[in-house]
Design a protein around this motif. Structure first.
Motif, PDB file in Angstrom:
ATOM      1  N   ASP A 116       0.842  -1.183   0.000  1.00  0.00           N
ATOM      2  CA  ASP A 116       0.000   0.000   0.000  1.00  0.00           C
ATOM      3  C   ASP A 116       0.884   1.242   0.000  1.00  0.00           C
ATOM      4  O   ASP A 116       0.621   2.200  -0.703  1.00  0.00           O
ATOM      5  CB  ASP A 116      -0.893   0.005   1.253  1.00  0.00           C
ATOM      6  CG  ASP A 116      -1.782  -1.214   1.283  1.00  0.00           C
ATOM      7  OD1 ASP A 116      -2.573  -1.378   0.348  1.00  0.00           O
ATOM      8  OD2 ASP A 116      -1.652  -2.030   2.217  1.00  0.00           O
ATOM      9  N   ARG A 117       1.928   1.218   0.834  1.00  0.00           N
ATOM     10  CA  ARG A 117       2.854   2.348   0.860  1.00  0.00           C
ATOM     11  C   ARG A 117       4.279   1.803   0.840  1.00  0.00           C
ATOM     12  O   ARG A 117       4.530   0.667   1.248  1.00  0.00           O
ATOM     13  CB  ARG A 117       2.643   3.179   2.129  1.00  0.00           C
ATOM     14  CG  ARG A 117       1.333   3.980   2.091  1.00  0.00           C
ATOM     15  CD  ARG A 117       1.232   4.923   3.268  1.00  0.00           C
ATOM     16  NE  ARG A 117       1.353   4.196   4.527  1.00  0.00           N
ATOM     17  CZ  ARG A 117       1.944   4.684   5.618  1.00  0.00           C
ATOM     18  NH1 ARG A 117       2.467   5.881   5.599  1.00  0.00           N
ATOM     19  NH2 ARG A 117       1.990   3.973   6.721  1.00  0.00           N
ATOM     20  N   VAL A 118       5.172   2.663   0.369  1.00  0.00           N
ATOM     21  CA  VAL A 118       6.579   2.264   0.256  1.00  0.00           C
ATOM     22  C   VAL A 118       7.428   3.301   0.980  1.00  0.00           C
ATOM     23  O   VAL A 118       7.282   4.498   0.727  1.00  0.00           O
ATOM     24  CB  VAL A 118       7.004   2.220  -1.236  1.00  0.00           C
ATOM     25  CG1 VAL A 118       8.470   1.830  -1.363  1.00  0.00           C
ATOM     26  CG2 VAL A 118       6.123   1.260  -2.016  1.00  0.00           C
ATOM     27  N   THR A 119       8.275   2.825   1.913  1.00  0.00           N
ATOM     28  CA  THR A 119       9.241   3.734   2.550  1.00  0.00           C
ATOM     29  C   THR A 119      10.622   3.444   1.986  1.00  0.00           C
ATOM     30  O   THR A 119      11.069   2.291   1.979  1.00  0.00           O
ATOM     31  CB  THR A 119       9.227   3.566   4.085  1.00  0.00           C
ATOM     32  OG1 THR A 119       8.013   4.140   4.570  1.00  0.00           O
ATOM     33  CG2 THR A 119      10.399   4.276   4.735  1.00  0.00           C
ATOM     34  N   VAL A 120      11.263   4.500   1.485  1.00  0.00           N
ATOM     35  CA  VAL A 120      12.581   4.338   0.863  1.00  0.00           C
ATOM     36  C   VAL A 120      13.650   4.756   1.872  1.00  0.00           C
ATOM     37  O   VAL A 120      13.590   5.856   2.422  1.00  0.00           O
ATOM     38  CB  VAL A 120      12.708   5.218  -0.399  1.00  0.00           C
ATOM     39  CG1 VAL A 120      14.033   4.960  -1.098  1.00  0.00           C
ATOM     40  CG2 VAL A 120      11.546   4.961  -1.331  1.00  0.00           C
ATOM     41  N   LEU A 121      14.592   3.859   2.128  1.00  0.00           N
ATOM     42  CA  LEU A 121      15.704   4.178   3.037  1.00  0.00           C
ATOM     43  C   LEU A 121      16.955   4.416   2.201  1.00  0.00           C
ATOM     44  O   LEU A 121      17.186   3.717   1.205  1.00  0.00           O
ATOM     45  CB  LEU A 121      15.965   3.011   3.994  1.00  0.00           C
ATOM     46  CG  LEU A 121      14.888   2.690   5.018  1.00  0.00           C
ATOM     47  CD1 LEU A 121      15.261   1.439   5.794  1.00  0.00           C
ATOM     48  CD2 LEU A 121      14.712   3.848   5.986  1.00  0.00           C
ATOM     49  N   ARG A 122      17.741   5.367   2.612  1.00  0.00           N
ATOM     50  CA  ARG A 122      19.047   5.558   1.989  1.00  0.00           C
ATOM     51  C   ARG A 122      20.037   5.973   3.068  1.00  0.00           C
ATOM     52  O   ARG A 122      19.754   6.871   3.850  1.00  0.00           O
ATOM     53  CB  ARG A 122      18.989   6.622   0.890  1.00  0.00           C
ATOM     54  CG  ARG A 122      20.257   6.637   0.037  1.00  0.00           C
ATOM     55  CD  ARG A 122      20.209   7.689  -1.037  1.00  0.00           C
ATOM     56  NE  ARG A 122      19.148   7.442  -1.995  1.00  0.00           N
ATOM     57  CZ  ARG A 122      18.695   8.372  -2.846  1.00  0.00           C
ATOM     58  NH1 ARG A 122      19.205   9.572  -2.829  1.00  0.00           N
ATOM     59  NH2 ARG A 122      17.728   8.088  -3.689  1.00  0.00           N
ATOM     60  N   ASP A 123      21.165   5.291   3.118  1.00  0.00           N
ATOM     61  CA  ASP A 123      22.207   5.562   4.124  1.00  0.00           C
ATOM     62  C   ASP A 123      21.636   5.616   5.533  1.00  0.00           C
ATOM     63  O   ASP A 123      22.012   6.459   6.354  1.00  0.00           O
ATOM     64  CB  ASP A 123      22.930   6.877   3.814  1.00  0.00           C
ATOM     65  CG  ASP A 123      23.636   6.819   2.478  1.00  0.00           C
ATOM     66  OD1 ASP A 123      24.064   5.710   2.091  1.00  0.00           O
ATOM     67  OD2 ASP A 123      23.734   7.857   1.810  1.00  0.00           O
ATOM     68  N   GLY A 124      20.672   4.743   5.825  1.00  0.00           N
ATOM     69  CA  GLY A 124      20.140   4.634   7.174  1.00  0.00           C
ATOM     70  C   GLY A 124      19.072   5.663   7.512  1.00  0.00           C
ATOM     71  O   GLY A 124      18.596   5.713   8.644  1.00  0.00           O
ATOM     72  N   ARG A 125      18.724   6.521   6.543  1.00  0.00           N
ATOM     73  CA  ARG A 125      17.698   7.547   6.808  1.00  0.00           C
ATOM     74  C   ARG A 125      16.485   7.274   5.931  1.00  0.00           C
ATOM     75  O   ARG A 125      16.609   6.701   4.852  1.00  0.00           O
ATOM     76  CB  ARG A 125      18.218   8.931   6.441  1.00  0.00           C
ATOM     77  CG  ARG A 125      19.327   9.422   7.328  1.00  0.00           C
ATOM     78  CD  ARG A 125      19.736  10.844   6.923  1.00  0.00           C
ATOM     79  NE  ARG A 125      20.808  11.298   7.785  1.00  0.00           N
ATOM     80  CZ  ARG A 125      22.084  11.011   7.580  1.00  0.00           C
ATOM     81  NH1 ARG A 125      22.437  10.290   6.540  1.00  0.00           N
ATOM     82  NH2 ARG A 125      23.014  11.442   8.418  1.00  0.00           N
ATOM     83  N   THR A 126      15.318   7.731   6.424  1.00  0.00           N
ATOM     84  CA  THR A 126      14.128   7.631   5.584  1.00  0.00           C
ATOM     85  C   THR A 126      14.156   8.757   4.563  1.00  0.00           C
ATOM     86  O   THR A 126      14.236   9.936   4.922  1.00  0.00           O
ATOM     87  CB  THR A 126      12.862   7.742   6.446  1.00  0.00           C
ATOM     88  OG1 THR A 126      12.849   6.630   7.321  1.00  0.00           O
ATOM     89  CG2 THR A 126      11.609   7.702   5.570  1.00  0.00           C
ATOM     90  N   ALA A 139      11.827   8.887   1.823  1.00  0.00           N
ATOM     91  CA  ALA A 139      10.450   9.263   1.484  1.00  0.00           C
ATOM     92  C   ALA A 139       9.531   8.101   1.786  1.00  0.00           C
ATOM     93  O   ALA A 139       9.961   6.949   1.821  1.00  0.00           O
ATOM     94  CB  ALA A 139      10.363   9.606   0.000  1.00  0.00           C
ATOM     95  N   THR A 140       8.262   8.412   2.037  1.00  0.00           N
ATOM     96  CA  THR A 140       7.233   7.379   2.088  1.00  0.00           C
ATOM     97  C   THR A 140       6.199   7.754   1.030  1.00  0.00           C
ATOM     98  O   THR A 140       5.702   8.881   1.021  1.00  0.00           O
ATOM     99  CB  THR A 140       6.604   7.296   3.480  1.00  0.00           C
ATOM    100  OG1 THR A 140       7.631   6.931   4.413  1.00  0.00           O
ATOM    101  CG2 THR A 140       5.513   6.244   3.525  1.00  0.00           C
ATOM    102  N   VAL A 141       5.936   6.810   0.124  1.00  0.00           N
ATOM    103  CA  VAL A 141       5.124   7.118  -1.047  1.00  0.00           C
ATOM    104  C   VAL A 141       4.025   6.068  -1.167  1.00  0.00           C
ATOM    105  O   VAL A 141       4.245   4.886  -0.866  1.00  0.00           O
ATOM    106  CB  VAL A 141       6.011   7.059  -2.328  1.00  0.00           C
ATOM    107  CG1 VAL A 141       5.240   7.588  -3.538  1.00  0.00           C
ATOM    108  CG2 VAL A 141       7.292   7.822  -2.135  1.00  0.00           C
ATOM    109  N   GLY A 142       2.861   6.483  -1.611  1.00  0.00           N
ATOM    110  CA  GLY A 142       1.798   5.532  -1.900  1.00  0.00           C
ATOM    111  C   GLY A 142       2.205   4.677  -3.090  1.00  0.00           C
ATOM    112  O   GLY A 142       2.692   5.211  -4.090  1.00  0.00           O
ATOM    113  N   ALA A 143       2.014   3.371  -2.987  1.00  0.00           N
ATOM    114  CA  ALA A 143       2.507   2.483  -4.037  1.00  0.00           C
ATOM    115  C   ALA A 143       1.808   2.754  -5.369  1.00  0.00           C
ATOM    116  O   ALA A 143       2.385   2.552  -6.434  1.00  0.00           O
ATOM    117  CB  ALA A 143       2.314   1.028  -3.626  1.00  0.00           C
TER     118      ALA A 143
END
Lengths: 358, 494
Positions: B210-220, B222-226
């Motif tokens: 339903d939603r996707v949280t993108v992590l990069r280098d240990g930080r969030t 973005a959180t985006v609706g799929a």
């Protein structure tokens, strides 16, 4: 030292080099040894003060004590370097004792048989190395052709060599004119020269130091050393990379044997002047302890060997001037080896306890 | 309603000096599938382990049902209704599914006796309620990958989990098994379970989440609706490359035979005949248990082929030291990257340069400048992060994968054996490896692609084969179209 990274990783600490780490470990071992000696002196001696003085000060006060320590450390370091080479290739060879003894025997036989002088010396050295290599050869062949367990085969063959050389020195090769059970004396011109009279110090410690530098260079600065190290940690990986795994499976074992043989030759060509029954005296085993304490780093080996030599000499001196049992050195050495080998385990356990990755 | 919330989570591993999480946030709603994505080393698995109580965070707060919690162990997390389905099965293989479910909470008959029948009954009731197909009385060691995964999920559900953390759940499943798993996940979601879903596979994330949280280098990040994403934009979110997945190059023309199997025998069945020529990619797909691993072992020289069964440029391969020289022109990306692709306790730099050691003069190697520069260049080109002077096993899993790919796909090998090349790689790394395989083909290398995922073949191969019960059969081009893949792997084209 500039760190070599594929990308920025600002929070990662700069790790110390392996040699610095090995020397630090060695310093800790020396400190631990001193502590253990102190504890033993208080537990086992009625006069701890003189025992401690005997242990810590006598080796440096007595005349010729430092040269003696260097002389004792040399064969130990050479054996340890041989063991280290095999360990780096992933072969846990336990045959050092027999290889050393066979080396001494062969060196004494050749030194006595060849014309006295440099030729005799060279023949003795080469024969000693060949003797050590010969005792290592069955384990190497077993590994190469049948993937046999080097730990077992090297130990078994070494035991056979020990008994055989015992028999040879006490039997057909014995110098019947000598009170000791020993072979005929090697002529003086063929012996190692003494470089600090009146002590018995020979150039053997310098050879050990040169070998340590040479082995360090080989392991860290040559393609073959890198291949050997990669092979030692994953033979299948090495095979798939097209490394000469056939050679790597046997040569380090034989070369390690030759190093032990060289140490045996130096014993025969040094103050003994020949091969004496029982002269190996556990040196091959102690060498494994030296390798472990040195953290498998060649440059730390001479220092670890010196630590062992100091413990032996200190215990002897303390036993002379106090009632400390002469076996104290053995106990301390055993505890130090245990501490050195258990440290990675303790570190790992500590890491897990702190919630980090095992 | 928020089932679970993580805010400002920090986690550092002092032993490796890695800051794995540096301010990760996300929250999970009831009845939501929430995907955690990011490139290798982004912190997904670490965050999952924090959520499940396997790691304590250095800073940040975790809340369950709006109340702050602190987990000191996985058991604490379980008590709060959080269950983990790990990537690699942690079930006791000698016990049945029902016994595994009951472990630690065994139903008793009398004072001390384990009530096996009741355990099976309870497991069957639970399985029935959510539509699990795994038989409760089956021994775990007898189950396939899909059955084990179901059993893991069932165990978490049996513990009363309202939040399920699934770590790469389809990594070892076939297309069809994955579809069954997705149906199960949807049923759990409909029943109100919150699912944290960690995966590299863009397609299944878009299908399920339903939603996707993108992590990069240990930080969030973005959180985006799929629904707002497609495969391309998802890959771009994970690593902005300016390009989506690899385009798939033109199919080069075949020429000189490089690798030939001539009636090569596998335990699975009849002799295999297969030729891989320079300038082409030949793909072989198979499900587990169809001798794909044996084919890999033979091609790579791990096992000994029969007499006159395997040839490299017309010279017979023996599977021993006699092949050493011939093997130097072979690049091999093994399925078992750790066991075959690395000498893990040796420095990462030595691992990286292993295949080109012979190329240095003794003087250049002793000088160290050139090898260091080469290693740093390779690491930069393949995005390997970490200290190359430390042992390879100090690198993160994803970086180890990249290290093996960097070493093997560098230069111009005559033959490339790529076994499950996308395994464990994030979409960007996967695209980069695939691009490199296509480049090598264009440069004249022969490529043997072995994969359990037919999509890899669809993307790369000039000619494709299916290995089914030890027999190789060519796949017609339409066989690689979507929808026909499952039937393909189960032998419809064989």
């Amino acid at each position: 030292m500039k760190r070599e990274t594929g990308d920025l990783e600002p929070l990662a600490p700069v790790p110390p080099s392996r040699n610095v780490e090995a020397l630090r470990r060695l310093g800790l071992s020396a400190g631990l040894s001193a502590l253990l000696v102190a504890v033993l002196a208080f537990l086992a001696s009625s006069d701890p003060g003189s025992t401690l003085a005997g242990f810590f000060l006598s080796p440096f006060r007595a005349r010729n004590a430092v040269p003696s320590m260097l002389e004792a450390a040399a064969p130990l370091a050479i054996c340890a370097l041989g063991a280290l080479l095999a360990f780096k290739a992933g072969h846990f060879s336990l045959g050092g004792e027999g290889q050393l003894y066979a080396g001494a025997f062969m060196a004494a036989a050749a030194g006595a048989a060849v014309v006295p002088g440099p030729a005799g010396f060279l023949a003795a050295v080469l024969a000693g190395m060949a003797g050590g290599a010969l005792v290592a050869a069955p384990a190497a062949a077993g590994k190469r052709w049948a993937d046999a367990d080097v730990l077992l085969t090297s130990f078994l063959v070494s035991q056979v060599a020990l008994y055989t050389v015992d028999w040879a020195i006490g039997g057909p090769f014995r110098d019947t004119g000598n009170n000791l059970v020993a072979m005929p004396a090697i002529p003086a011109p063929s012996l190692l020269p003494r470089i600090m009279s009146p002590s018995t110090l020979t150039p053997a410690p310098l050879v050990a130091l040169a070998l340590a530098v040479g082995l360090w260079f080989f392991m860290s600065r040559t393609r073959e050393g890198t291949m050997l190290s990669l092979y030692g940690r994953n033979p299948l990986f090495a095979r798939l990379q097209g490394f000469p795994v056939g050679t790597l499976s046997w040569l380090p074992i034989v070369a390690g044997g030759a190093a032990h043989g060289l140490a045996g030759a130096f014993l025969a060509l040094g103050s003994n002047g020949t091969a004496v029954r029982g002269m190996s005296g556990g040196l091959g085993w102690s060498a494994i302890g030296v390798t472990l304490i040195a953290g498998n780093e060649p440059l730390a080996v001479p220092f670890a060997a010196l630590l062992f030599a100091w413990l032996d000499l200190g215990a002897r001196q303390a036993a002379i001037i106090s009632d400390l049992p002469p076996d104290a050195a053995m106990i301390v050495k055993a505890l130090v080896i245990m501490a050195a080998t258990a440290r990675p385990l303790l570190r790992r356990l500590g890491g897990i306890m702190r919630g980090g990755r095992p | 309603m928020q089932l679970l919330a993580c805010s400002g989570i920090h986690k550092r591993f002092p032993s490796t000096g890695t800051q794995a999480l540096a301010g990760a946030d996300f929250f999970l709603e009831k009845g939501e599938v929430h995907a955690l994505v990011g490139e290798n080393g982004a912190g997904k698995s670490t965050l999952a382990r924090v959520v499940c109580g396997l790691l304590e965070p250095d800073a940040g707060t975790l809340s369950v049902d709006g109340r702050p919690v602190r987990f000191r162990s996985h058991r604490d997390a379980e008590r709060s209704g959080i269950g983990l389905v790990p990537q690699h099965s942690m079930l006791a293989p000698g016990l049945t599914v029902a016994e595994n479910l009951a472990l630690g909470h065994e139903p008793r008959r009398g004072l001390a006796f384990f009530d096996g029948r009741r355990a099976v009954y309870e497991a069957a009731m639970l399985a029935d309620r959510f539509g699990f197909s795994v038989p409760p009385d089956a021994r775990v060691s007898d189950l396939g990958p899909s059955g084990r995964r179901e059993a893991e999920i069932l165990r978490a559900v049996a513990r009363g989990s309202r939040v399920l953390v699934l770590d790469e759940p389809t990594s070892i499943l076939s297309e069809e098994e994955s579809s069954r798993l997705f149906a199960l996940i949807r049923r759990l979601k409909d029943a109100g379970t919150g699912i944290v879903y960690i995966s590299h596979r863009a397609r299944e994330i878009l299908e399920l989440a339903d939603r996707v949280t993108v992590l990069r280098d240990g930080r969030t990040l973005a959180t985006v609706g799929a629904r707002q994403l497609d495969e391309c934009s998802l890959a771009e979110l994970i690593i902005p490359t300016g390009a989506c997945a690899s385009e798939g190059g033109s199919r080069g023309s075949a020429a000189e035979p490089v690798l030939e199997f001539r009636g090569a025998m596998t335990a699975g069945g009849a002799g295999l005949d297969l030729t891989v020529r320079s300038g082409e990619i030949v793909g072989v797909a198979a499900l587990e248990g169809n001798s794909l691993d044996e084919l890999e072992d033979l091609a790579a020289g791990v096992t000994v082929p029969g007499a006159r069964q395997l040839f490299l440029r017309g010279r017979e391969l023996h599977g021993d030291g006699r092949d050493a020289a011939a093997r130097r022109e072979v690049a091999y990306l093994p399925t078992d990257r750790e066991g075959r692709g690395l000498s893990a306790r040796s420095p990462a730099r030595d691992n990286l340069l292993a295949s080109r050691l012979r190329g240095y003069s003794p003087r250049a190697y002793a000088g160290r400048k050139r090898p260091r520069e080469d290693a740093a260049g390779l690491a930069a080109a393949f995005g390997i992060r970490g200290d190359l002077s430390r042992p390879a096993d100090a690198l993160s899993g994803g970086n180890r994968q990249r290290l093996v790919a960097a070493r093997e796909l560098d230069g111009r090998p005559g033959l490339v054996i790529a076994a499950n090349p996308a395994q464990g790689l994030d979409p960007a790394a996967r695209a980069s490896v695939f691009r490199r395989l296509l480049e090598l083909r264009e440069q004249g290398s022969a490529v043997l692609l072995l994969s359990q995922d037919p999509l890899d073949l669809a993307e790369l191969a000039d000619r494709s084969f299916i290995l089914y019960r030890g027999r190789l059969s060519p796949i017609p081009p339409e066989g690689l179209q979507e929808g026909r893949l499952s039937s393909l792997l189960t032998g419809a084209f064989a």
